[in-house]
Design a protein around this motif. Sequence first.
Motif, PDB file in Angstrom:
ATOM      1  N   THR A   6      23.350 125.310  82.798  1.00  0.00           N
ATOM      2  CA  THR A   6      23.844 125.293  81.423  1.00  0.00           C
ATOM      3  C   THR A   6      25.091 126.149  81.255  1.00  0.00           C
ATOM      4  OG1 THR A   6      21.586 124.965  80.603  1.00  0.00           O
ATOM      5  CG2 THR A   6      23.236 125.712  79.019  1.00  0.00           C
ATOM      6  N   ASP A  10      28.738 124.623  80.472  1.00  0.00           N
ATOM      7  CA  ASP A  10      29.321 124.973  79.172  1.00  0.00           C
ATOM      8  C   ASP A  10      30.694 125.616  79.350  1.00  0.00           C
ATOM      9  OD1 ASP A  10      28.948 125.022  76.317  1.00  0.00           O
ATOM     10  OD2 ASP A  10      28.835 127.202  76.487  1.00  0.00           O
ATOM     11  N   ARG A  35      31.780 116.588  72.210  1.00  0.00           N
ATOM     12  CA  ARG A  35      31.063 117.839  72.485  1.00  0.00           C
ATOM     13  C   ARG A  35      30.163 118.242  71.318  1.00  0.00           C
ATOM     14  NH1 ARG A  35      28.214 121.317  73.181  1.00  0.00           N
ATOM     15  NH2 ARG A  35      28.474 123.343  74.223  1.00  0.00           N
ATOM     16  N   GLN A  38      24.992 116.154  68.503  1.00  0.00           N
ATOM     17  CA  GLN A  38      23.722 116.846  68.641  1.00  0.00           C
ATOM     18  C   GLN A  38      22.734 115.975  69.414  1.00  0.00           C
ATOM     19  OE1 GLN A  38      23.070 120.041  67.619  1.00  0.00           O
ATOM     20  NE2 GLN A  38      25.252 120.110  67.127  1.00  0.00           N
ATOM     21  N   LEU A  39      22.108 116.541  70.419  1.00  0.00           N
ATOM     22  CA  LEU A  39      21.115 115.815  71.199  1.00  0.00           C
ATOM     23  C   LEU A  39      19.748 116.032  70.566  1.00  0.00           C
ATOM     24  CD1 LEU A  39      20.452 114.143  73.729  1.00  0.00           C
ATOM     25  CD2 LEU A  39      20.081 116.292  74.944  1.00  0.00           C
ATOM     26  N   PRO A  42      16.525 113.085  74.357  1.00  0.00           N
ATOM     27  CA  PRO A  42      17.200 112.453  75.491  1.00  0.00           C
ATOM     28  C   PRO A  42      16.962 110.940  75.489  1.00  0.00           C
ATOM     29  CG  PRO A  42      16.033 114.418  76.204  1.00  0.00           C
ATOM     30  CD  PRO A  42      15.613 114.170  74.789  1.00  0.00           C
ATOM     31  N   THR A 157      21.872 109.556  77.527  1.00  0.00           N
ATOM     32  CA  THR A 157      21.865 110.842  78.204  1.00  0.00           C
ATOM     33  C   THR A 157      21.951 110.617  79.709  1.00  0.00           C
ATOM     34  OG1 THR A 157      20.434 111.694  76.449  1.00  0.00           O
ATOM     35  CG2 THR A 157      20.641 113.031  78.436  1.00  0.00           C
ATOM     36  N   ARG A 264      16.103 118.110  81.308  1.00  0.00           N
ATOM     37  CA  ARG A 264      17.455 118.658  81.528  1.00  0.00           C
ATOM     38  C   ARG A 264      18.471 118.001  80.584  1.00  0.00           C
ATOM     39  NH1 ARG A 264      16.701 117.607  88.042  1.00  0.00           N
ATOM     40  NH2 ARG A 264      14.864 118.925  88.271  1.00  0.00           N
ATOM     41  N   HIS A 266      19.984 118.711  77.726  1.00  0.00           N
ATOM     42  CA  HIS A 266      21.166 119.427  77.247  1.00  0.00           C
ATOM     43  C   HIS A 266      22.198 119.584  78.360  1.00  0.00           C
ATOM     44  CE1 HIS A 266      23.643 122.029  74.856  1.00  0.00           C
ATOM     45  NE2 HIS A 266      23.526 123.028  75.708  1.00  0.00           N
ATOM     46  N   GLN A 267      21.728 119.871  79.560  1.00  0.00           N
ATOM     47  CA  GLN A 267      22.656 119.989  80.690  1.00  0.00           C
ATOM     48  C   GLN A 267      23.319 118.648  80.986  1.00  0.00           C
ATOM     49  OE1 GLN A 267      21.198 122.637  84.054  1.00  0.00           O
ATOM     50  NE2 GLN A 267      19.262 122.318  82.959  1.00  0.00           N
ATOM     51  N   GLN A 269      23.897 116.278  78.841  1.00  0.00           N
ATOM     52  CA  GLN A 269      24.876 116.011  77.788  1.00  0.00           C
ATOM     53  C   GLN A 269      26.192 116.732  78.075  1.00  0.00           C
ATOM     54  OE1 GLN A 269      24.130 117.710  73.932  1.00  0.00           O
ATOM     55  NE2 GLN A 269      25.003 115.946  72.874  1.00  0.00           N
ATOM     56  N   LEU A 270      26.112 117.979  78.525  1.00  0.00           N
ATOM     57  CA  LEU A 270      27.331 118.711  78.885  1.00  0.00           C
ATOM     58  C   LEU A 270      28.039 118.041  80.059  1.00  0.00           C
ATOM     59  CD1 LEU A 270      26.037 122.398  78.635  1.00  0.00           C
ATOM     60  CD2 LEU A 270      27.711 121.300  77.133  1.00  0.00           C
TER      61      LEU A 270
END
Length: 599
Positions: A6, A10, A35, A38-39, A42, A157, A264, A266-267, A269-270
């Motif tokens: 993360t 980021d 960016r 909002q997730l 997933p 995602t 995972r 959020h990771q 999505q980044l």
Amino acid sequence: MTVDLTKTLDAAVRDALAYVRGVDADAGADLAELRRRQLVRPSVVVVGETKRGKSSLVNALLGVPGLSPVDAAVATATYLQFVPGEPGMLAWVPGASEPIEVDDLRRWATGEQKARRIEVSHPAPLLQYLSLLDTPGVGGLDPAHATVALAAVDQATALLFVADASAPLSAPELEFLVAASERVDAVVFALTKIDAYPGWRRIADDNRALLRAHAPRFAEAPWFPVSATLATLALEAPAEEQATLVDASKIAGLQHALVDLAGRGHQLQLANVLRAARGELTRLVGAATARVEAASADPARNASVRAERSALAARKRTEARQWTLLLSTETQRARVETVGQLRTRVAALQQEFSERIDTGRGQELAKLPDAVDAELQALAVSLSQQLEHTFQQVAEKVLAEVFDESERAGMLGRLNATLRHALSAAPPRDGSGENMLIALSAGGIAFMAGRGAILGASVFAAGGLLVPVAGIGLGLAAGGYVLWRRRVQTDRQQARIWLRDVLGEARAALADEIVNRFTDLQYALSVAVDDAVERRLRDLDAHIAEIDAAAAEDAAGRAKRRTAAQAELDQAKARLKQVDDVLIRARALTPVPYDEENR
């Protein structure tokens, strides 16, 4: 072993956004908007060629046989979204302000009822971790399927790419994979039907070789061999046989991998934002490279650019009328051909339903409006697909005459933007009629037949050219049913009159729509081609000016200019390398099959 990237991702996203924003504010703003998304949950989008077992695999993953329609000709503009909740189905219908409850998913998914998206809620265990999107096949013979699938990819995602064990990956599958992976970083591969093809391991090896050659980023990507058939049999088998069938299906391994991916989210999505930033950085490296070449004031390069500029300007002066004539000729030819085919199709419907009226009984006559309505919708869907194919042929033939292959590659992006704007900006056309027919676009926009199409609802891929085409849907309005009740009931003569009037209105409305669509296409292509030529001339002028400015300076001045340009290029390459390094590390976010992890 769980890897948490993360902070690394980021930081890489922040650095890439800051650099892109400083060089290209518009591109930076687009990335910043991506960016900020909002997730909530997933989402794994299931993509793949038709007849590869995608729907059967979705059912097996959810443990609900028959939930997603199998062996159904899924409509071009429909995808299914599976979410957690009590059993239920909602369809988003063009022109409706609220979703509609669905009781027969197959009818809606196959296009008998028009829907852009169908949400299926179910308390399946897997859906507690993620949502699944089952898309139409990427379709080697139906590029519109690929368009809808790519639109769904925007919400992904991660991707679950489905191939089967009957044959190696096809060219359309590889092309789609490359296009989709520009937007999504994590891709999981599933190889289905391993129960039916004992040589599936050889096919898996062939697929890896094809990826090494055509999509090297996925050369070492994990494959999950599965059998949806065996997983379904396990659900229905006696208890003592279930464990054996489940093990043979290998479906549990893929389920665990998808749950790992969801954890995972959020990771991932980044990583998706960073993947998009990589595309912008690649473009900026190309622009910086051109500035370095201009700063060198190389005589050969100068002569080459001037010759290209001179040749394009000369062609514009001498061939512009020829291009216009060719565009007009091709458009009119295609229009006449399409209207003729429409006339033939409506005549066939007239004959078919006249025979039904002559031989049918009272109960069958009562069902005639619904039958006519369904046939008109089917006719309009078929016509939409034909228009897409015809537009592709016209556009590609004209562009092949105007630009050579290298020129098309250099200006397609700007030409596409102009084409979309010209088509979407077309003014509405007035129309009236007592028995007005409702037309619903496949892209989710409603309009009245005769009032013209609202274009730009969908995008059709035509060899690199994007021709926006809103699908036409045609069915009876309430007025059609009212006229039926007033005139017909069980009177065969009145039924024949009603049928003649309804089909006449339908043919007139669709013929008018066809004429208007081709008129819009001819105008938009003319504007787009002219704009593309002018923009290319301006780009060449700017490049020549840079070369001339460098040539006018002394050696020290040219060296200084080149040093500055090289510094920009080095910085862009350094940012690109940083992003690539982090994306390589992000591959650890994609889980591997258990047997690969432990061999």
